[in-house]
Design a protein around this motif. Structure first.
Motif, PDB file in Angstrom:
ATOM      1  N   ASP A 193       0.811  -1.221   0.000  1.00 27.92           N
ATOM      2  CA  ASP A 193       0.000   0.000   0.000  1.00 27.92           C
ATOM      3  C   ASP A 193       0.845   1.272   0.000  1.00 27.92           C
ATOM      4  O   ASP A 193       0.483   2.256  -0.633  1.00 27.92           O
ATOM      5  CB  ASP A 193      -0.954   0.021   1.196  1.00 27.92           C
ATOM      6  N   ASP A 194       1.974   1.255   0.710  1.00 27.28           N
ATOM      7  CA  ASP A 194       2.839   2.435   0.722  1.00 27.28           C
ATOM      8  C   ASP A 194       3.364   2.732  -0.676  1.00 27.28           C
ATOM      9  O   ASP A 194       3.407   3.891  -1.107  1.00 27.28           O
ATOM     10  CB  ASP A 194       4.014   2.249   1.691  1.00 27.28           C
ATOM     11  N   ALA A 195       3.753   1.695  -1.392  1.00 28.18           N
ATOM     12  CA  ALA A 195       4.252   1.877  -2.756  1.00 28.18           C
ATOM     13  C   ALA A 195       3.124   2.326  -3.694  1.00 28.18           C
ATOM     14  O   ALA A 195       3.352   3.146  -4.590  1.00 28.18           O
ATOM     15  CB  ALA A 195       4.889   0.595  -3.260  1.00 28.18           C
ATOM     16  N   VAL A 196       1.915   1.804  -3.471  1.00 30.89           N
ATOM     17  CA  VAL A 196       0.771   2.202  -4.302  1.00 30.89           C
ATOM     18  C   VAL A 196       0.486   3.690  -4.151  1.00 30.89           C
ATOM     19  O   VAL A 196       0.377   4.420  -5.144  1.00 30.89           O
ATOM     20  CB  VAL A 196      -0.494   1.374  -3.952  1.00 30.89           C
ATOM     21  N   ILE A 197       0.361   4.171  -2.915  1.00 29.62           N
ATOM     22  CA  ILE A 197       0.004   5.582  -2.718  1.00 29.62           C
ATOM     23  C   ILE A 197       1.142   6.496  -3.170  1.00 29.62           C
ATOM     24  O   ILE A 197       0.900   7.585  -3.701  1.00 29.62           O
ATOM     25  CB  ILE A 197      -0.461   5.857  -1.273  1.00 29.62           C
ATOM     26  N   GLY A 227      -7.365   5.358   3.776  1.00 32.09           N
ATOM     27  CA  GLY A 227      -7.878   6.439   4.628  1.00 32.09           C
ATOM     28  C   GLY A 227      -6.929   6.719   5.773  1.00 32.09           C
ATOM     29  O   GLY A 227      -6.639   7.875   6.087  1.00 32.09           O
ATOM     30  N   ASN A 228      -6.411   5.657   6.381  1.00 31.89           N
ATOM     31  CA  ASN A 228      -5.425   5.825   7.446  1.00 31.89           C
ATOM     32  C   ASN A 228      -4.159   6.483   6.924  1.00 31.89           C
ATOM     33  O   ASN A 228      -3.583   7.354   7.575  1.00 31.89           O
ATOM     34  CB  ASN A 228      -5.074   4.471   8.075  1.00 31.89           C
ATOM     35  N   LYS A 229      -3.725   6.076   5.747  1.00 25.23           N
ATOM     36  CA  LYS A 229      -2.506   6.644   5.185  1.00 25.23           C
ATOM     37  C   LYS A 229      -2.658   8.145   4.918  1.00 25.23           C
ATOM     38  O   LYS A 229      -1.752   8.921   5.179  1.00 25.23           O
ATOM     39  CB  LYS A 229      -2.107   5.902   3.920  1.00 25.23           C
ATOM     40  N   VAL A 255     -22.072   9.817  -1.663  1.00 30.19           N
ATOM     41  CA  VAL A 255     -20.699  10.211  -1.984  1.00 30.19           C
ATOM     42  C   VAL A 255     -20.311  11.299  -1.003  1.00 30.19           C
ATOM     43  O   VAL A 255     -21.044  12.272  -0.818  1.00 30.19           O
ATOM     44  CB  VAL A 255     -20.615  10.770  -3.440  1.00 30.19           C
ATOM     45  N   ARG A 256     -19.161  11.104  -0.327  1.00 27.08           N
ATOM     46  CA  ARG A 256     -18.655  12.101   0.635  1.00 27.08           C
ATOM     47  C   ARG A 256     -17.278  12.566   0.182  1.00 27.08           C
ATOM     48  O   ARG A 256     -16.436  11.754  -0.190  1.00 27.08           O
ATOM     49  CB  ARG A 256     -18.552  11.524   2.038  1.00 27.08           C
ATOM     50  N   PHE A 257     -17.055  13.876   0.285  1.00 27.41           N
ATOM     51  CA  PHE A 257     -15.766  14.471  -0.079  1.00 27.41           C
ATOM     52  C   PHE A 257     -15.092  14.989   1.182  1.00 27.41           C
ATOM     53  O   PHE A 257     -15.726  15.629   2.007  1.00 27.41           O
ATOM     54  CB  PHE A 257     -15.962  15.658  -1.021  1.00 27.41           C
ATOM     55  N   ALA A 258     -13.794  14.727   1.293  1.00 27.27           N
ATOM     56  CA  ALA A 258     -13.010  15.257   2.409  1.00 27.27           C
ATOM     57  C   ALA A 258     -11.664  15.685   1.861  1.00 27.27           C
ATOM     58  O   ALA A 258     -10.933  14.865   1.322  1.00 27.27           O
ATOM     59  CB  ALA A 258     -12.832  14.196   3.493  1.00 27.27           C
ATOM     60  N   ARG A 259     -11.352  16.943   1.962  1.00 30.77           N
ATOM     61  CA  ARG A 259     -10.048  17.434   1.508  1.00 30.77           C
ATOM     62  C   ARG A 259      -9.048  17.204   2.632  1.00 30.77           C
ATOM     63  O   ARG A 259      -9.229  17.681   3.728  1.00 30.77           O
ATOM     64  CB  ARG A 259     -10.126  18.913   1.149  1.00 30.77           C
ATOM     65  N   SER A 260      -8.034  16.433   2.357  1.00 33.04           N
ATOM     66  CA  SER A 260      -7.019  16.165   3.380  1.00 33.04           C
ATOM     67  C   SER A 260      -6.043  17.331   3.434  1.00 33.04           C
ATOM     68  O   SER A 260      -5.929  18.118   2.510  1.00 33.04           O
ATOM     69  CB  SER A 260      -6.280  14.868   3.051  1.00 33.04           C
ATOM     70  N   ARG A 261      -5.357  17.409   4.528  1.00 34.45           N
ATOM     71  CA  ARG A 261      -4.369  18.474   4.715  1.00 34.45           C
ATOM     72  C   ARG A 261      -2.973  17.901   4.491  1.00 34.45           C
ATOM     73  O   ARG A 261      -2.160  17.853   5.398  1.00 34.45           O
ATOM     74  CB  ARG A 261      -4.486  19.047   6.122  1.00 34.45           C
ATOM     75  N   SER A 262      -2.700  17.427   3.293  1.00 36.37           N
ATOM     76  CA  SER A 262      -1.398  16.824   2.981  1.00 36.37           C
ATOM     77  C   SER A 262      -0.340  17.883   2.872  1.00 36.37           C
ATOM     78  O   SER A 262      -0.566  18.949   2.432  1.00 36.37           O
ATOM     79  CB  SER A 262      -1.472  16.061   1.664  1.00 36.37           C
TER      80      SER A 262
END
Length: 118
Positions: free
Chosen positions: A36-40, A58-60, A111-118
């Protein structure tokens, strides 16, 4: 659009997306066994919108603050390819401008949208 379809998308979902004119990298076809780390990271580095049924993404994004170009998390009761395609078709038709750079949760009913704070 450019989509990276995680291994749980199988072959049918990537092929349908291609038939709709999208560019697709399918983990099931080209990178089985990738973690999963390589995928994201691949999705971010290569500007892909990630499609997965794996809630670990989601956790990532929210706990590990991993950067992304967009994540579509499918949380479906009916995991059939036909249902995934129907819901993706609706998402792409109704929200085309909101897909990039958002974390989107798609269920059988909403459908839910959430903007992450990356």
């Amino acid at each position: 659009m450019r989509f990276l379809v995680d291994k749980n998308g199988g072959l049918v979902v990537p092929n349908w997306l291609r038939s709709q004119g999208h560019e697709v990298f399918a983990v099931y076809e080209s990178a089985r066994g990738i973690d999963d780390d390589a995928v994201i990271q691949k999705a971010f580095d290569e500007d892909w919108i990630l499609i997965s049924s794996d809630k670990d993404f989601g956790n990532k994004v929210f706990r590990e603050h991993r950067e992304h170009r967009g994540v579509i998390l499918l949380r479906l009761e009916n995991e059939s390819s036909a249902n995934k395609i129907a819901l993706l078709q609706r998402l792409l038709a109704e929200y085309p401008e909101q897909i990039s750079d958002n974390f989107i949760v798609v269920t059988d009913k909403l459908v839910r949208f959430a903007r992450s704070r990356s």
